[in-house]
Design an enzyme around this catalytic site. Sequence first.
Site, PDB file in Angstrom:
ATOM      1  N   GLU A   1       0.849  -1.190   0.000  1.00 21.54           N
ATOM      2  CA  GLU A   1       0.000   0.000   0.000  1.00 21.54           C
ATOM      3  C   GLU A   1       0.886   1.241   0.000  1.00 21.54           C
ATOM      4  O   GLU A   1       2.074   1.138   0.262  1.00 21.54           O
ATOM      5  CB  GLU A   1      -0.861   0.005   1.269  1.00 21.54           C
ATOM      6  CG  GLU A   1      -1.817  -1.170   1.339  1.00 21.54           C
ATOM      7  CD  GLU A   1      -2.644  -1.213   2.614  1.00 21.54           C
ATOM      8  OE1 GLU A   1      -2.289  -0.498   3.579  1.00 21.54           O
ATOM      9  OE2 GLU A   1      -3.627  -1.952   2.632  1.00 21.54           O
TER      10      GLU A   1
ATOM     11  N   HIS B   1      -5.275   2.079   6.250  1.00 20.32           N
ATOM     12  CA  HIS B   1      -4.522   1.766   7.470  1.00 20.32           C
ATOM     13  C   HIS B   1      -3.753   2.992   7.953  1.00 20.32           C
ATOM     14  O   HIS B   1      -3.505   3.923   7.190  1.00 20.32           O
ATOM     15  CB  HIS B   1      -3.522   0.642   7.200  1.00 20.32           C
ATOM     16  CG  HIS B   1      -4.166  -0.652   6.837  1.00 20.32           C
ATOM     17  ND1 HIS B   1      -4.078  -1.199   5.571  1.00 20.32           N
ATOM     18  CD2 HIS B   1      -4.928  -1.498   7.555  1.00 20.32           C
ATOM     19  CE1 HIS B   1      -4.748  -2.321   5.537  1.00 20.32           C
ATOM     20  NE2 HIS B   1      -5.283  -2.534   6.718  1.00 20.32           N
TER      21      HIS B   1
END
Lengths: 302, 399, 72
Positions: A215, A256
């Site tokens: 990510e 996140h």
Amino acid sequence: MGVLVHENFEFIVQGITGREALNFTRECLQYGSKIVGGVTPGRGGREVYGVPVYDTVREITAKRKVDGSVITVPAAFAADAALEAIDAGIKLLVIITEGIPRRDASMLIEYATLHGARVIGPNCLGVIIPDVCRFGSLGGPAVDCRKAFKPGIVGVMSRSGGMTTEICNALSAAGLGESTAISVGGDPVIGSTYSELMPLFEADPATKAVVIYSEPGGSSEAELARWAKENESRLPIVAFVAGRFMDEMPGMSFGHAGTVVDKKVDSPADKIRRMREAGISVADDIGDIPRLVKERLAGAGA
Amino acid sequence: MRFYESETKKLIARHGVGVPKSGVARTPADAERLAGELGAPVVLKAQMLAYGKARSDTVRTAATPADAAKVAAELLALDDGGRKPAGVLVEKRPAATGEWSLAFTYDGTAKKPVMIGAAEPGNVEDIADRDPSKVVRRHFSALVPFSDYLAKEMVVALGAKSPDVPKMTAAVSRLAQLFLRYDLTQLDVFSLGRLEDGSFVAIDARSDMEVEGRPRQKAILAELGIAEDDRRLVREPTPFEIEAAKIDAEDPRGVAGPVVEFDGNIGLVIGAGGGSLTLTDAVRRVGGRPANYAALGGNPSVRKAQRLTKLILSKPGVKQIAVMSNVVSNTRADLVARGVIKGVIEAGLDPAKTIAIFRVPGAWEADAAKILEKYGVEYCDRTVSISEAAKRAVDKIGR
Amino acid sequence: MAMFIRVDVDQAVIRKTPGLAAKLAESCPVKIFKAAGDGVDLVEDALDECTLCDLCMQASPEGVKVVKLYEG
Ligand code: SF4
């Protein structure tokens, strides 16, 4: 084979009486994992699905060997729980807890390193060797977990717990299966990065290829690229970088805690470039991962 | 959570490192008065949170108090991610005989805090990009208390002259300690200046506090006058986003958020974490334009899914939604199905027409399938990949 | 209005067992039952939140039945 855990791996759960912990404790037991104790201060003497609960970790380690601990206590107590496990001699911690400030994460990881212990997470779901040992909460209910994870040849590392299951499901459906899947954690400071776990896969005869889910944010992909360049790995690596849309939104966090584009190295474009330069195949489409693994395996055999 | 420069400097001054004389002006008249008190020329800095604004646009100088009023008026009119700047920091810029740049942050590879410095002013990351040899890096520890020698070695490596080493060491050491103490994730001192008298002053600075650290930093946040609900986002939340945050906060079961508004036509009710990133990309990859980013995770209640769905459908231009997720473990497909169908019906729409696709494989998927069949909603299971599901949604809803 | 779940309660059965009403109220994770005297009231608003955990039916196999309205 596989990495980190094994058939006789015995672990405890710190925070075992919490809502999520109850869930995954039952799921792990149904999956066949060996949970030998749980800890919740104030609940010593009780049982959870047949697992004895204690007030301290040492009450368990004084009596028997413990290979690992899953930590699911609230963020404010997580560092304390980790130090307790490390001091009791436990060498492998999976920290599921989300929202641990990075000062605490950095502190407890340094403490673990000084004591020869390894940390997976924080903000992860743990480790699984399909049909052998599930250490943490990957995959949900045992029946669903068996659908998604099948024994096989791909080592999987993922910054997202949910996507670990998604990707393994696709690898299983493609007949490849997984040697070990590790949810490494979605926080900016985690105990074990891709490049630190690569040598374990490298040494594991069951692993024939590695798949990475990543990510935006952080330097672990750049670090993996450097590792791949410096080490003549026998393992082809296929990566996928999610969150490309975030390149247009600097400073905003999605998904996140560690997922933010702030510096250049954070951006998906930079990560993809570095990994490709290092010979890592980067899938543009998440659905291409199994095909790319097969292609790389065929290429390696030729 | 980003601090305004005026706040960062309060933190720095609190720990015994010099900062320029300054004041915060809320109006052009304030700025004029401050410039008079401090003595023109002065530097004026718009107090902003947004990223990526050119420094030349946000930091200006004024030769006279009248000039300061004019410049302040311009700075106060700037756009800061949908807000106006929180004021203008008016500073008397000290004359420096030498300048350094410093940054303190966490290195995810070493998993430790790190200080990075260069013997010239500016953003250390940019300096490192241009010429890595100019930059000195030194890790420190969040476990062992910060030791001054680390700062001393750093300043010597940065070329400080021997007589300057003690004072510069003290400044760098204090910055490192306050970085740790306040749970900062980033502390940039774009210019640490050495003044004629041998003292050191933080001339330009910026810092971010970790959101997760806020609960234990209440005292200092209160001292700085930062309210608990002041989220300090780089972009001001839209009414839609504020409403979504309310829906999330009112019910502790599961998470719905963050929800971020885009200007497309495809309403997204999507799984949380990495799944939401992957799905948003997948929709865009096939030419779709998401109306929003959303993340529905944990184990949300039916009501939460229902309210989020209704909110997304209330957005002008959104006629259909796609409900998609990675393979779920603790989120329940059946409860999500109940919630989105209720939300659609409450919005006065037909689930069969409004839900373009439902792909939530995993826990309780069999019950979800029965629910969706009853309402005639197109759904698919785990054999349909995320990319394929996204494509079907975009094909149906339109690009 | 509940669209997915109906809970059928036989109040006579509930009343026969002392403490059963309270037990139902306590064990349902989404608070569908409210003790009302010896019997129980159903919280209409909460019905669709039912997680199908079966705890109520385990507490009173005779007195409570949870029906999935989307089945059959
Ligand atoms: S099945 Fe569980 S959630 Fe549903 S009514 Fe019974 S106790 Fe409540």
